[in-house]
Design a protein around this motif. Sequence first.
Motif, PDB file in Angstrom:
ATOM      1  N   LYS A  39      -3.721  -0.161   7.997  1.00  0.00           N
ATOM      2  CA  LYS A  39      -4.372   1.145   7.864  1.00  0.00           C
ATOM      3  C   LYS A  39      -4.132   1.740   6.459  1.00  0.00           C
ATOM      4  O   LYS A  39      -5.031   2.343   5.867  1.00  0.00           O
ATOM      5  N   LYS A  40      -2.915   1.564   5.964  1.00  0.00           N
ATOM      6  CA  LYS A  40      -2.600   2.131   4.646  1.00  0.00           C
ATOM      7  C   LYS A  40      -3.351   1.408   3.528  1.00  0.00           C
ATOM      8  O   LYS A  40      -3.772   2.025   2.540  1.00  0.00           O
ATOM      9  N   ALA A  41      -3.550   0.106   3.708  1.00  0.00           N
ATOM     10  CA  ALA A  41      -4.331  -0.650   2.715  1.00  0.00           C
ATOM     11  C   ALA A  41      -5.775  -0.155   2.693  1.00  0.00           C
ATOM     12  O   ALA A  41      -6.391  -0.041   1.634  1.00  0.00           O
ATOM     13  N   ALA A  87       0.862  -1.181   0.000  1.00  0.00           N
ATOM     14  CA  ALA A  87       0.000   0.000   0.000  1.00  0.00           C
ATOM     15  C   ALA A  87       0.900   1.233   0.000  1.00  0.00           C
ATOM     16  O   ALA A  87       0.728   2.145   0.793  1.00  0.00           O
ATOM     17  N   GLY A  88       1.853   1.231  -0.903  1.00  0.00           N
ATOM     18  CA  GLY A  88       2.800   2.351  -0.999  1.00  0.00           C
ATOM     19  C   GLY A  88       2.372   3.333  -2.075  1.00  0.00           C
ATOM     20  O   GLY A  88       1.220   3.315  -2.535  1.00  0.00           O
ATOM     21  N   GLY A  89       3.328   4.154  -2.502  1.00  0.00           N
ATOM     22  CA  GLY A  89       3.044   5.242  -3.426  1.00  0.00           C
ATOM     23  C   GLY A  89       2.430   4.817  -4.752  1.00  0.00           C
ATOM     24  O   GLY A  89       1.629   5.550  -5.331  1.00  0.00           O
ATOM     25  N   SER A 123       8.283  -2.519  -1.671  1.00  0.00           N
ATOM     26  CA  SER A 123       9.697  -2.330  -2.034  1.00  0.00           C
ATOM     27  C   SER A 123      10.528  -3.556  -1.665  1.00  0.00           C
ATOM     28  O   SER A 123      11.746  -3.557  -1.870  1.00  0.00           O
ATOM     29  N   VAL A 124       9.865  -4.588  -1.148  1.00  0.00           N
ATOM     30  CA  VAL A 124      10.598  -5.794  -0.739  1.00  0.00           C
ATOM     31  C   VAL A 124      11.071  -6.543  -1.990  1.00  0.00           C
ATOM     32  O   VAL A 124      10.249  -6.926  -2.831  1.00  0.00           O
ATOM     33  N   GLY A 125      12.390  -6.718  -2.093  1.00  0.00           N
ATOM     34  CA  GLY A 125      12.957  -7.364  -3.272  1.00  0.00           C
ATOM     35  C   GLY A 125      13.923  -6.441  -3.998  1.00  0.00           C
ATOM     36  O   GLY A 125      14.696  -6.879  -4.850  1.00  0.00           O
TER      37      GLY A 125
HETATM   38  P1  ATR Z   1       5.650   4.696   1.114  1.00  0.00           P
HETATM   39  O1  ATR Z   1       5.102   3.711   2.112  1.00  0.00           O
HETATM   40  O2  ATR Z   1       6.370   5.840   1.740  1.00  0.00           O
HETATM   41  O3  ATR Z   1       4.659   5.111   0.097  1.00  0.00           O
HETATM   42  P2  ATR Z   1       6.748   2.999  -0.820  1.00  0.00           P
HETATM   43  O4  ATR Z   1       8.151   2.612  -1.136  1.00  0.00           O
HETATM   44  O5  ATR Z   1       5.902   3.543  -1.888  1.00  0.00           O
HETATM   45  O6  ATR Z   1       6.821   3.955   0.392  1.00  0.00           O
HETATM   46  O7  ATR Z   1       5.969   1.736  -0.206  1.00  0.00           O
HETATM   47  C1  ATR Z   1       6.600   0.768   0.482  1.00  0.00           C
HETATM   48  C2  ATR Z   1       5.673  -0.444   0.541  1.00  0.00           C
HETATM   49  O8  ATR Z   1       6.470  -1.584   0.823  1.00  0.00           O
HETATM   50  C3  ATR Z   1       4.649  -0.358   1.648  1.00  0.00           C
HETATM   51  O9  ATR Z   1       3.508  -1.089   1.289  1.00  0.00           O
HETATM   52  C4  ATR Z   1       5.400  -1.033   2.811  1.00  0.00           C
HETATM   53  O10 ATR Z   1       4.602  -1.550   3.820  1.00  0.00           O
HETATM   54  P3  ATR Z   1       4.210  -0.631   5.073  1.00  0.00           P
HETATM   55  O11 ATR Z   1       3.107   0.256   4.600  1.00  0.00           O
HETATM   56  O12 ATR Z   1       3.779  -1.588   6.123  1.00  0.00           O
HETATM   57  O13 ATR Z   1       5.454   0.126   5.450  1.00  0.00           O
HETATM   58  C5  ATR Z   1       6.048  -2.150   2.054  1.00  0.00           C
HETATM   59  N1  ATR Z   1       7.191  -2.722   2.773  1.00  0.00           N
HETATM   60  C6  ATR Z   1       8.423  -2.184   2.912  1.00  0.00           C
HETATM   61  N2  ATR Z   1       9.222  -3.015   3.610  1.00  0.00           N
HETATM   62  C7  ATR Z   1       8.460  -4.105   3.929  1.00  0.00           C
HETATM   63  C8  ATR Z   1       8.703  -5.330   4.633  1.00  0.00           C
HETATM   64  N3  ATR Z   1       9.906  -5.605   5.164  1.00  0.00           N
HETATM   65  N4  ATR Z   1       7.695  -6.216   4.742  1.00  0.00           N
HETATM   66  C9  ATR Z   1       6.492  -5.955   4.214  1.00  0.00           C
HETATM   67  N5  ATR Z   1       6.190  -4.818   3.522  1.00  0.00           N
HETATM   68  C10 ATR Z   1       7.163  -3.915   3.378  1.00  0.00           C
END
Ligand code: ATR
Length: 278
Positions: A153-155, A127-129, A196-198
């Motif tokens: 919450k972000k989802a 649920a990121g950018g 961003s995982v990976g």
């Molecule tokens: P932003 O959250 O600032 O928009 P992003 O790079 O666009 O940044 O999004 C990162 C995404 O990768 C998010 O969904 C983040 O999950 P959280 O909202 O819980 O932070 C997810 N993410 C990053 N690292 C993670 C991890 N180790 N395990 C699971 N999800 C991860």
Amino acid sequence: MKKYIVIGNPIDHSMSPLIHNYWMKVHGLIDSTYVKKKIEKKDLVSIVDQIRNGKIKGANITVPFKKEIIPLLDDIKGDAKLTQSVNTLCKVNSEVHGYNTDTGGFKNSLENDHINYKNKNILIIGAGGVTSSVLEAFVGTANKIYITNRTKKKAKEIKKLGDNSLISLGRKKDTIEVIDWGENPEICDIIINTTSVGLKKNENLNLDFKYYTKNKNTLFYDLIYNPTETNFLKEARLRGNRTKNGKMMFLWQAQIAFQIWTGITAEVDTNVIKLLDL
Ligand code: ATR
């Protein structure tokens, strides 16, 4: 000189200059150039001003400014409105308008691989950018869309954007469901990693791949294309499932931006694909 720019933080990794400068050359736009610039949030105002006064012809916006740029713009169009995510700026008459080409880029990447994504069950991880852009591609056409994110919450916030789109389409609201992190949805046809995982070699999402790959027709799509194969895609491939990385989405979103700025439909052909060979 007509100057185009991609702004973000970090920005070093951006391949956008490579692609756009290539298309500018191919199409004889010798008075145009495209550069990348690392900026801070406070610099956004000046970037928009420079587009308004013609010093910059067009801009791409990347992480983490796709949402933060919105209040500074005169208008946002189409998918940008629905996703609340802007990745392209262009001056229209005396105004600076924001567009979202990620949704179109994502859709084109599926359609050009003849992947039928209509009436399917979809799982979106993250649920990121960029997630709202992926969600928007499926809104109104999917059978069911599941979203899961470590931070639930972000989802839920992303779901709200999708629900608003559904309402504007006159569709029922319950197509999008947020599930707990680690909870399995029903068997899905397409599973997309938007986290961003990976990005780093040995990172793992720790999903229940045995369950996820029960249907061998399930497509695993990772928006990451560097590395070309994340563990998410590798796990799926080793279990006999189809996989796709984010390279073509990246190229198609660039193609749409190029069209907005220049009116030219650039070719997404083997030459430009080869530029991204890592
Ligand atoms: P932003 O959250 O600032 O928009 P992003 O790079 O666009 O940044 O999004 C990162 C995404 O990768 C998010 O969904 C983040 O999950 P959280 O909202 O819980 O932070 C997810 N993410 C990053 N690292 C993670 C991890 N180790 N395990 C699971 N999800 C991860």
